[in-house]
Design an enzyme around this catalytic site. Structure first.
Site, short mmCIF file in Angstrom:
data_model
loop_
_atom_site.label_atom_id
_atom_site.label_comp_id
_atom_site.label_asym_id
_atom_site.label_seq_id
_atom_site.Cartn_x
_atom_site.Cartn_y
_atom_site.Cartn_z
CE LYS A 158 1.43 2.71 9.83
NZ LYS A 158 0.55 1.80 10.58
CD GLU A 189 1.60 -5.50 8.45
OE1 GLU A 189 2.43 -6.36 8.82
OE2 GLU A 189 1.33 -4.47 9.09
CB SER A 230 -0.45 10.11 11.91
OG SER A 230 -1.24 10.21 10.74
#
Lengths: 271, 422
Positions: B104, B126, B397
């Site tokens: 991220k 968000e 990830s």
């Protein structure tokens, strides 16, 4: 023109006509918003018929699970009726029932997904809306650039397509949006979502003037109207006054209180 | 497969085929948002095109990715996992090693740098489980920006520690109490908040969803995953290109990051690209997050994509053991890849993901996020059906630290009776 035979003008022209009638009486058109089937179908119908007597146009919200343009009051009314099973088809049935008792124009306010996923797609939705006696559609998450298909369907049926103009809209955007509008133009009074506010944005007069530089269509202003005073302020500069959240809040209490507030706001629409 | 080595220049590029002028990947994407946001999206699009063509911006981004995020992330050959699978060689792209523990941050550093370049002092985001919220709060702290994160009340309750993490980083966390009180509703509320404060606020969107230009921007910032993989795999294997790429998909940002540099190669040079959707408790249960396999086309959060929607056009709640995959839609570019057959999208359920979580820990000493565990589960299955001269890359990830307590609870719930064991 429509199946009841009550009207000989197109659904879209009936909207423009409602503004002209109000103007002749030296007032702005009053456009109350109600969420379809809220707080339940019986009280919705009772409230809507009462409010229609003091309204020029009724805006009916077709509930959607993810209403990006709405504040908490209308969001929660939508959640309530979705739990009660109010679907797009049911919303149109509720409108058709109001049509039996009222000639006044009714517009549907909803979001694009329920229309896109309607059985038969936007073409069938537009046809079903037309059969139910709907005069036009307001879709806050559908800018004109994405609306080509729906606009074509609506033109064929004479349904109005009402797009929104915001305080951040550039003059170029206003031109694009107003060119796609039929019936009237919906100006958003503030940056934000629907909701009752103590005052209406100071940018309204300038915004209405900027819109009117591009179109002959009537301009209705919404977001924030909650009282005689807020309505009266808008009525001085706009052709129409939309009020929703404040009515929904009262309707959550009682039909009588919602109707009383509607009468108060209607009085505020005089110039 | 072998092809000429990637040059240094390719690594520095942020440019992939842009969506068309209306922000479409095929028929998917677009801008289904309130009018108030259209000028802001136009401004963002223009600022982004200028930034990505500006060497100073690109080298500043690379500077922070190298010196702060810890890039390049490793590409580790997973020899034990390969032996376990009994087929193709498995390599793991180690996004779990990034600062804040997941991919991220690649995107939030990029977007916050873009916000700064646009003169914005305030960012909003968000978040679902909190990974994107933490990554945004981190970037905001680094660059001295005010940060507000919208998070569903249900997720606030479930992910108390991530709420504290964000607050520690100086962010304000606002619980969202409408709808399902999860990521979908947090995204609605972030968009509403952006409408309200659009003049001075930058919205840092966390996945390859939302109105154009977000799916493109997030893809470009995440594409460093695939670009590094190309170079690292060639170096590690003496010039090999992968035969298959596997990544989990919720909204789809880590998968797009891995796929993007390969997806637009000529068809003959493209590896198999496999996105793994969360089958949750199984498709019959209705509790899943598999919009490609079991959804339909529709519009959510500003773009046309595959999503979970009922017969009346209402968005259905998604479910997955992993909060990061618990989203009812899949980004427009993935929707396009699926429709065009460029990538394939398969299913892994909660139980298989949990098994893979434990498997990677035991075989390789790597505890993956439950999201990434979905990719591991399918990657092992896929490698097992391939040959030892072939190469599979699985995108890890994120790391599983955040999931250890939940995994302990879930393993505890499993029936210990022998007939229930595999």
């Amino acid at each position: 023109m429509n199946e009841t035979g009550r009207s000989v003008i197109s659904p879209e022209a009936a909207l423009t006509q409602a503004f002209a009638t109000a103007r002749e009486q030296d007032r702005a058109a009053f456009i109350p918003y109600l969420t379809a089937g809220y707080p339940d179908e019986e009280r919705f119908e009772e409230a809507a018929l009462g409010i229609l007597e003091v309204a020029d146009i009724l805006e009916v919200g077709l509930p959607y699970s993810d209403p990006l343009g709405d504040g908490p009051t209308i969001q929660r009314s939508g959640e309530t009726v979705l739990r009660q099973g109010v679907t797009p088809a049911r919303t149109l049935e509720l409108v058709a029932r109001l049509r039996k008792s009222s000639d006044k124009p009714i517009v549907i306010m909803t979001y694009y997904n329920p229309i896109y996923t309607f059985p038969g797609g936007e073409r069938e939705f537009a046809r079903a809306a037309s059969r139910a006696g709907v005069n036009g559609l307001i879709l806050p998450d559908l800018p004109p650039e994405e609306a080509g298909g729906l606009i074509a369907e609506c033109r064929e049926l004479g349904l109005a397509t009402i797009f929104l103009v915001a305080p951040t809209s550039t003059d170029e955007r206003i031109r694009t949006v107003t060119e796609a509008c039929r019936g009237f133009v919906y100006a958003v009074s503030v940056l934000g979502v629907t909701g009752a506010r103590g005052e209406v944005g100071s940018e309204v007069p300038e915004l209405v003037a900027r819109i009117k530089a591009h179109t002959e269509l009537p301009v209705a202003v919404g977001f924030g109207v909650s009282s005689y005073a807020t309505a009266n302020g808008v009525a001085q500069v706009a052709d129409g006054v939309v009020a929703g959240s404040a009515l929904i809040r009262e309707l959550g209490e009682s039909v009588d209180e919602a109707q009383a507030l509607a009468r108060e706001i209607a009085r505020g629409c005089v110039r | 497969m072998t092809r000429p080595p990637i040059t240094g220049a390719a690594k520095h590029s942020l440019s992939f085929p842009t969506p068309d002028a209306r922000g479409r990947f095929g028929e998917f994407g677009g801008r289904y948002v309130p009018e108030a946001l259209i000028p802001a999206l136009d401004e963002l699009e223009q600022a982004y095109y200028e930034a990505r063509a500006d060497e100073a911006f690109v080298s500043e981004l690379e500077h922070y990715l190298r010196t702060y995020v810890g890039r390049p992330s490793l590409l580790s050959e997973a020899k034990e996992l390969t032996r376990h699978a009994g087929g193709a060689r498995i390599f793991l792209k180690r996004e779990d090693l990034n600062h804040t523990g997941a991919h991220k941050i690649n995107n939030t550093i990029g977007q916050v740098l873009l916000a700064r370049r646009m003169g914005k002092r305030r960012v909003i985001a968000e978040t679902g489980a909190g990974q994107h919220g933490v990554a945004t709060a981190t970037a905001a702290a680094l660059f001295g920006m005010e940060c507000t994160v919208y998070m569903g009340e249900e997720d606030v309750r479930r992910q108390e520690l991530n709420v504290f993490r964000m607050e520690l980083l100086g962010a304000t966390v606002i619980p969202v109490t409408t709808g399902t009180r999860t990521l979908k509703d947090a995204t609605n509320e972030a968009i509403r908040s952006w409408v309200t404060n659009v003049r001075d606020t930058f919205y840092v969107l966390g996945s390859v969803v939302g109105p154009h230009p977000y799916p493109m921007i997030v893809r470009d910032f995440q594409s460093v995953i695939g670009l590094e993989t190309m170079e690292q795999l060639e170096a590690a294997t003496g010039g090999r290109t992968p035969d298959a790429l596997v990544a989990c998909v919720g909204g789809g940002s880590n998968a797009i990051g891995l796929f993007a540099p390969y997806a637009y190669l000529p068809e003959a040079e493209r590896p198999r690209m496999v996105g793994v959707e969360a089958a949750g408790e199984g498709l019959d249960s209705g509790r899943h997050a598999a919009p490609v396999n079991f959804g339909k086309k529709g519009v959510l959060h500003g773009s046309l994509m595959y999503l979970l929607s009922d017969d009346a056009g209402q968005i259905s709640p998604a479910h997955s053991i992993s909060a990061g995959l618990d989203y009812p839609g899949i980004g427009p570019e993935h929707s396009y890849f699926f429709a065009e057959g460029i990538a394939e999208y398969v299913l892994v359920n909660d139980e298989e993901a949990l098994d893979a979580f434990a498997l990677l820990a035991r075989t390789e000493g790597i505890i993956p996020a439950l999201e990434s565990s979905h990719a591991v589960a399918h990657g092992v299955k896929l490698a097992g059906a391939m040959t030892p001269d072939q190469v599979v890359v699985i995108n890890v990830s994120g790391r599983g630290d955040k999931d250890v307590a939940e995994a302990k609870r879930l393993f505890g719930l499993r029936n210990p009776a022998p007939e229930a064991q595999q």
